[in-house]
Design a protein around this motif. Structure first.
Motif, PDB file in Angstrom:
ATOM      1  N   GLY A 161      43.273  48.720  64.219  1.00  0.00           N
ATOM      2  CA  GLY A 161      43.861  47.828  63.068  1.00  0.00           C
ATOM      3  C   GLY A 161      42.522  47.176  62.363  1.00  0.00           C
ATOM      4  O   GLY A 161      41.488  47.165  63.048  1.00  0.00           O
ATOM      5  N   ASP A 162      42.605  47.442  61.101  1.00  0.00           N
ATOM      6  CA  ASP A 162      41.635  46.787  60.154  1.00  0.00           C
ATOM      7  C   ASP A 162      41.935  46.105  59.097  1.00  0.00           C
ATOM      8  O   ASP A 162      43.183  45.997  58.722  1.00  0.00           O
ATOM      9  N   ASN A 163      41.124  45.571  58.377  1.00  0.00           N
ATOM     10  CA  ASN A 163      41.182  44.736  57.211  1.00  0.00           C
ATOM     11  C   ASN A 163      39.824  44.687  56.286  1.00  0.00           C
ATOM     12  O   ASN A 163      38.833  44.693  56.927  1.00  0.00           O
ATOM     13  N   GLY A 164      39.928  44.853  54.994  1.00  0.00           N
ATOM     14  CA  GLY A 164      38.710  44.941  54.213  1.00  0.00           C
ATOM     15  C   GLY A 164      39.437  44.930  52.779  1.00  0.00           C
ATOM     16  O   GLY A 164      40.346  44.952  52.409  1.00  0.00           O
ATOM     17  N   VAL A 165      38.108  45.180  51.969  1.00  0.00           N
ATOM     18  CA  VAL A 165      38.532  44.967  50.399  1.00  0.00           C
ATOM     19  C   VAL A 165      38.695  46.154  50.133  1.00  0.00           C
ATOM     20  O   VAL A 165      38.205  47.535  50.401  1.00  0.00           O
ATOM     21  N   SER A 166      39.936  46.616  49.173  1.00  0.00           N
ATOM     22  CA  SER A 166      40.094  47.947  48.866  1.00  0.00           C
ATOM     23  C   SER A 166      40.158  48.110  47.290  1.00  0.00           C
ATOM     24  O   SER A 166      39.991  49.379  46.758  1.00  0.00           O
ATOM     25  N   GLU A 167      39.937  46.956  46.631  1.00  0.00           N
ATOM     26  CA  GLU A 167      39.759  47.288  44.963  1.00  0.00           C
ATOM     27  C   GLU A 167      39.349  45.667  44.520  1.00  0.00           C
ATOM     28  O   GLU A 167      39.688  44.744  45.241  1.00  0.00           O
ATOM     29  N   ILE A 168      38.651  45.752  43.364  1.00  0.00           N
ATOM     30  CA  ILE A 168      38.213  44.518  42.796  1.00  0.00           C
ATOM     31  C   ILE A 168      38.681  44.593  41.120  1.00  0.00           C
ATOM     32  O   ILE A 168      38.654  45.813  40.753  1.00  0.00           O
ATOM     33  N   LEU A 169      38.810  43.523  40.478  1.00  0.00           N
ATOM     34  CA  LEU A 169      39.278  43.676  38.989  1.00  0.00           C
ATOM     35  C   LEU A 169      38.893  42.397  38.266  1.00  0.00           C
ATOM     36  O   LEU A 169      39.112  41.341  38.997  1.00  0.00           O
ATOM     37  N   ALA A 196      28.971  36.632  48.630  1.00  0.00           N
ATOM     38  CA  ALA A 196      29.628  37.097  50.003  1.00  0.00           C
ATOM     39  C   ALA A 196      31.040  36.569  49.816  1.00  0.00           C
ATOM     40  O   ALA A 196      31.298  35.555  49.255  1.00  0.00           O
ATOM     41  N   TYR A 197      31.688  37.607  50.174  1.00  0.00           N
ATOM     42  CA  TYR A 197      33.170  37.366  49.873  1.00  0.00           C
ATOM     43  C   TYR A 197      33.760  37.266  51.471  1.00  0.00           C
ATOM     44  O   TYR A 197      33.568  38.220  52.280  1.00  0.00           O
ATOM     45  N   PRO A 198      34.612  36.350  51.738  1.00  0.00           N
ATOM     46  CA  PRO A 198      35.220  36.139  53.015  1.00  0.00           C
ATOM     47  C   PRO A 198      36.448  36.905  53.171  1.00  0.00           C
ATOM     48  O   PRO A 198      37.499  36.797  52.373  1.00  0.00           O
ATOM     49  N   VAL A 199      36.237  38.087  54.006  1.00  0.00           N
ATOM     50  CA  VAL A 199      37.534  38.821  54.405  1.00  0.00           C
ATOM     51  C   VAL A 199      38.427  38.218  55.344  1.00  0.00           C
ATOM     52  O   VAL A 199      38.130  37.602  56.253  1.00  0.00           O
ATOM     53  N   ASP A 200      39.780  38.331  55.262  1.00  0.00           N
ATOM     54  CA  ASP A 200      40.527  37.911  56.136  1.00  0.00           C
ATOM     55  C   ASP A 200      40.594  38.499  57.594  1.00  0.00           C
ATOM     56  O   ASP A 200      40.045  39.628  57.714  1.00  0.00           O
ATOM     57  N   ARG A 201      41.221  38.069  58.728  1.00  0.00           N
ATOM     58  CA  ARG A 201      41.472  38.710  59.756  1.00  0.00           C
ATOM     59  C   ARG A 201      42.484  39.868  59.693  1.00  0.00           C
ATOM     60  O   ARG A 201      43.011  39.943  58.527  1.00  0.00           O
ATOM     61  N   VAL A 202      42.334  40.869  60.754  1.00  0.00           N
ATOM     62  CA  VAL A 202      43.417  41.847  60.614  1.00  0.00           C
ATOM     63  C   VAL A 202      44.644  41.221  60.610  1.00  0.00           C
ATOM     64  O   VAL A 202      45.184  40.256  61.281  1.00  0.00           O
ATOM     65  N   GLN A 203      45.508  41.696  59.521  1.00  0.00           N
ATOM     66  CA  GLN A 203      47.054  41.067  59.459  1.00  0.00           C
ATOM     67  C   GLN A 203      47.791  42.261  60.257  1.00  0.00           C
ATOM     68  O   GLN A 203      47.590  43.356  60.161  1.00  0.00           O
ATOM     69  N   GLY A 204      49.145  41.763  60.791  1.00  0.00           N
ATOM     70  CA  GLY A 204      49.485  42.713  61.785  1.00  0.00           C
ATOM     71  C   GLY A 204      49.112  42.725  62.999  1.00  0.00           C
ATOM     72  O   GLY A 204      47.949  42.476  63.202  1.00  0.00           O
TER      73      GLY A 204
END
Length: 370
Positions: free
Chosen positions: A248-256, A232-240
């Motif tokens: 307005g949204d926020n999410g994971v856009s890539e992993i490496l 489980a990865y904790p995603v931040d609140r929406v920034q801005g």
């Protein structure tokens, strides 16, 4: 071989002293930026929507996949050469375009059959084949998928996906529309792959808002498709702050994958102003696997106890000194620099929008001693 197309813009060199975030106390230094002209036509295709990038060390070339749902041109990826070193990012040269093919040899259609919305691409470290991930389409009842193609885009095989990630017509379980698979990365030994979801599955809780964050799943697969682990990865609140009544949204856009015990995770917030234009707030995190609960056996994450992944900020792009930070969605390690340090390249998805850009950013990874 198709004719190449070379272009470039001036790039600024600056140093970023970033809070340490890994066992190596890593820091990033921006080498420079390049942009691809808006809606450039290359070999009969429209360049844009670049949502995935990866480096092929065998040929010293890069692959970049478009998330175009075959509306401008058929689903595709480009091969390119990037000219940079530790002092300057000089140019990008597109060399070829390859169309992804379905199992029957046909290209992906625009609005019939299985529409591909390709959000990530990786070069197989074992044989140079191409792995790509589509987030599917909840509105069309299409589940996300991960497939493997030959170097020319022809179909090879599909990675079996767990029922957890299959589309639910009732929208009570499974992935949300347009908030599904966004990240893909090979483990250091090439024997497994990591898959990152942009936002929570329906049963894992609500999406991020300005008031609260969310949780997405990062999953490790064997090459056969067997699920090895899931966290489980904790995603931040929406920034801005979006304008009143706007999005307005926020999410994971890539992993490496960073190493055996750490991943890099790129989070992206997009917020609209009163005219509907987006501003993007991007953050790069170092994520530690050790100590997190393997939630692979949890059908839902709401109402259960688990230890999420721990993360530490590596770079907030709001303070990176760039004139514009766009919709960064692709991220890849590049060749070692002449000083032996790793390089990192990111690319933005312009959504084929007139007020966005396709930018590539090159960084140097500095060890703690530097």
């Amino acid at each position: 071989m198709r004719a190449g197309f070379c272009f470039g813009i001036a790039a600024t060199l600056l140093s970023l002293a970033i809070p340490a975030a890994s066992a190596e106390q890593a820091r990033l230094r921006l080498i420079g930026e390049q942009r691809i002209p808006h809606r450039l036509v290359f070999d009969g295709t429209v360049v844009g929507g670049l949502s995935g990038i990866d480096y092929d060390a065998r040929s010293d070339t890069w692959v970049m996949a478009s998330d175009d749902r075959s509306e401008f041109s058929p689903a595709r990826f480009y091969t390119a050469r990037l000219d940079y070193d530790a002092t300057q990012f000089r140019a990008i040269k597109l060399e070829a375009v390859h169309l992804f093919r379905q199992a029957d040899g046909s290209t992906y259609p625009a609005q019939q059959g299985e529409v591909a919305d390709i959000e990530a691409v990786r070069v197989d470290p074992q044989d140079g084949s191409i792995w790509y991930a589509s987030e599917g389409s909840g509105s069309l009842g299409l589940s996300p998928f991960v497939r493997r193609a030959a170097a020319d885009g022809s179909y090879r095989v599909a990675l079996p996906m767990p029922d957890l990630f299959k589309d639910d017509p009732g929208h009570q379980r499974g992935p949300r529309n347009n908030l599904s698979v966004e990240g893909l990365s090979f483990a250091p030994d090439g024997q497994s792959l990591w898959l990152g979801m942009e936002a929570p599955l329906y049963q894992d809780g609500p999406v991020a808002t300005q008031e609260h964050g969310a949780v997405s799943r990062l999953t490790q697969f064997a090459r056969s498709g067997k699920v090895l682990a899931q966290y489980a990865y904790p995603v931040d609140r929406v920034q801005g702050v979006p304008a009143a009544g706007h999005f307005g949204d926020n999410g994971v856009s890539e992993i490496l994958v960073f190493d055996t015990y750490h991943l890099l995770v790129l989070e992206r917030s997009g917020v609209q102003d009163a005219a509907g234009h987006f501003t993007f707030h991007i953050r790069l995190y170092m994520v530690e696997l050790d100590g997190a609960t393997n939630v692979g056996g949890y059908p839902a994450l709401t109402g259960v106890d688990y230890q999420p992944l721990r993360k530490q900020l590596l770079l907030n792009f709001d303070s990176a000194g760039l004139n514009k930070v766009d919709n960064l969605e692709g991220m890849s390690w590049g060749p070692l620099l002449p000083n032996g340090h790793r390089s990192l390249v990111l690319v933005s998805d312009d959504n084929f929008s007139d007020d966005q850009v396709t930018q590539l950013l090159a960084f140097e990874l500095l060890p703690a001693s530097d």
